[in-house]
Design an enzyme around this catalytic site. Structure first.
Site, mmCIF file in Angstrom:
data_model
loop_
_atom_site.group_PDB
_atom_site.id
_atom_site.type_symbol
_atom_site.label_atom_id
_atom_site.label_comp_id
_atom_site.label_asym_id
_atom_site.label_seq_id
_atom_site.Cartn_x
_atom_site.Cartn_y
_atom_site.Cartn_z
ATOM 1 N N PRO A 189 0.871 -1.101 0.157
ATOM 2 C CA PRO A 189 -0.044 -0.008 0.043
ATOM 3 C C PRO A 189 0.882 1.233 0.353
ATOM 4 O O PRO A 189 1.872 1.364 0.792
ATOM 5 C CB PRO A 189 -0.942 -0.242 1.207
ATOM 6 N N GLY A 201 3.960 3.442 5.126
ATOM 7 C CA GLY A 201 5.037 3.185 6.137
ATOM 8 C C GLY A 201 5.497 1.826 5.636
ATOM 9 O O GLY A 201 6.564 1.343 6.781
ATOM 10 N N GLY A 253 7.300 1.056 2.867
ATOM 11 C CA GLY A 253 8.407 1.263 2.064
ATOM 12 C C GLY A 253 8.015 1.087 0.398
ATOM 13 O O GLY A 253 8.804 0.608 -0.228
ATOM 14 N N SER A 254 7.031 1.709 0.131
ATOM 15 C CA SER A 254 6.344 1.606 -1.278
ATOM 16 C C SER A 254 7.251 2.398 -1.945
ATOM 17 O O SER A 254 7.709 1.873 -3.213
ATOM 18 C CB SER A 254 5.010 1.806 -1.464
ATOM 19 N N SER A 255 7.510 3.497 -1.554
ATOM 20 C CA SER A 255 8.534 4.443 -2.666
ATOM 21 C C SER A 255 9.901 3.894 -2.779
ATOM 22 O O SER A 255 10.509 3.984 -3.718
ATOM 23 C CB SER A 255 8.822 5.676 -1.739
ATOM 24 N N ALA A 256 10.472 3.379 -1.565
ATOM 25 C CA ALA A 256 11.666 2.821 -1.616
ATOM 26 C C ALA A 256 11.757 1.597 -2.946
ATOM 27 O O ALA A 256 12.738 1.238 -3.569
ATOM 28 C CB ALA A 256 12.421 2.214 -0.474
ATOM 29 N N ALA A 257 10.713 0.788 -2.577
ATOM 30 C CA ALA A 257 10.575 -0.411 -3.423
ATOM 31 C C ALA A 257 10.530 0.127 -5.092
ATOM 32 O O ALA A 257 11.072 -0.486 -6.062
ATOM 33 C CB ALA A 257 9.398 -1.503 -3.256
ATOM 34 N N ASP A 285 15.303 2.020 4.458
ATOM 35 C CA ASP A 285 14.178 1.613 3.423
ATOM 36 C C ASP A 285 14.811 1.187 2.254
ATOM 37 O O ASP A 285 14.460 0.266 1.771
ATOM 38 C CB ASP A 285 13.261 2.814 2.985
HETATM 39 C C1 MEV Z 1 10.479 5.820 7.036
HETATM 40 O O1 MEV Z 1 10.282 4.564 6.457
HETATM 41 C C2 MEV Z 1 11.536 5.764 8.045
HETATM 42 C C3 MEV Z 1 11.893 7.102 8.486
HETATM 43 O O2 MEV Z 1 12.784 6.662 9.436
HETATM 44 C C4 MEV Z 1 12.516 7.948 7.324
HETATM 45 C C5 MEV Z 1 13.899 7.322 7.014
HETATM 46 O O3 MEV Z 1 14.692 6.531 7.759
HETATM 47 O O4 MEV Z 1 14.543 7.981 5.917
HETATM 48 C C6 MEV Z 1 10.805 7.955 9.234
#
Ligand code: MEV
Length: 310
Positions: A80, A84, A86-90, A130
């Site tokens: 989703p 939180g 990690g969709s952007s990192a993926a 991430d």
């Molecule tokens: C976000 O998934 C994690 C944060 O700690 C940001 C980051 O580490 O880049 C909030």
């Protein structure tokens, strides 16, 4: 055509504090984003022209890698968005793998480094947690010092993160989603302002770092009671940093009769919480009754990988 996929992640301890260089622990999960890239006449994503506002991570990835040839990109994901997980990192890491492409094995350290630069540019500030988890898979432990299972280190300004693989016993987590989307960048900026202004926030950041170290030890020796207590303490400290939400507190409370501990995961401000449990069915039902959507996840060792044509 080149295609690659990368996993989502859950941060078990240490989000936000990790941006200040504190220790943190995350795991890759069994939900992935697949990115497909083929030469095109103009760059487009899922049939739409590439717009900065709509696809900031894709636009920044192409900019950071100086990729100027037009690409037709397609993304498919069961992570989703802005939750939180990690969709952007993926999507960033998946696209970087496509750009690196065949032949030969993927240069993962290179992908993680560039992925971090992309996240940093889009969010204004970031840690490599991430993007390293999406790249490497498995458990990832960020430490101030270099220790056993060291993978690579990444630095920005005066902060250096030593990234390690972190072998963990098999554990069961349920993710509860508030359905409230929250962008990471503004939440990270908000925490920085609080840390600059308030001693109590600075103390919270330090304690979260200690919790991550205590937490990884507890989980490694299979002490789920202690691991869960530390998750709850971490959750309360994230509330002190201002990234909590009443909807998250409600889901954390609902999960407690069926779990060892629970906390928000990722940037917060909405998004998701996780519960560590031996009773995923009980937790899932409790979270749904409390108004969240919920699903069980398993942790996976597989990071980014190139995929065959379907
Ligand atoms: C976000 O998934 C994690 C944060 O700690 C940001 C980051 O580490 O880049 C909030």
């Amino acid at each position: 055509m080149v295609a690659a996929s990368a996993p989502g992640k859950l941060i078990l301890y240490g989000e936000h504090a990790v941006v200040f260089g504190e220790p943190a622990l995350s795991v890759a999960i069994s939900r992935r984003t697949r990115v497909e890239a083929r030469p095109g006449r103009r760059t487009e994503v899922n049939g739409h022209p590439l717009e900065e506002g709509r696809y900031p991570y894709v636009a920044e990835t192409l900019r950071t890698t100086n990729h100027n040839e037009p690409l037709t990109l397609t993304t498919q994901s069961d992570i989703p968005m802005a939750s939180g997980m990690g969709s952007s990192a993926a999507v960033t890491v998946g696209l970087l793998a496509c750009l690196q492409g065949a032949p030969g094995p993927l240069q993962k350290e290179e992908i993680a480094r560039t992925g971090f630069e992309v996240e940093h540019a889009v969010q204004g500030r970031a840690s490599p947690i991430d993007t390293t988890t999406a790249t490497h898979g498995g458990g990832i432990l960020l430490l101030k010092e270099r220790e056993e299972n060291f993978l690579w280190s990444i630095e920005k300004g005066e902060t250096r993160w030593n990234l390690h693989g972190s072998p963990l016993p098999e554990m069961k987590f349920v993710v509860g989603s508030t359905g409230i989307e929250a962008s990471t960048g503004p939440l990270v900026a908000q925490v920085r302002r609080r840390v600059e202004a308030q001693a109590v926030a600075r103390k919270a950041v330090e304690r979260i770092g200690e919790i991550a170290l205590e937490g990884v030890e507890a989980l490694r020796r299979g002490d789920l009671e202690r691991g869960g207590d530390l998750m709850l303490e971490n959750h309360r400290l994230l509330n002190t940093l201002g990234v909590g939400h009443v909807a998250l507190d409600k889901l954390v409370a609902a999960s407690m009769p069926f779990s060892f501990g629970a906390k928000l995961t990722g940037a917060g401000g909405g998004g998701s919480m996780i519960a560590l449990t031996n009773d995923p069915v009980g937790v899932t039902q409790a979270l749904r009754s409390a108004g969240g959507s919920a699903f069980a996840v398993s942790t996976v060792p597989t990071g980014v990988q190139l995929e065959r044509e379907p």
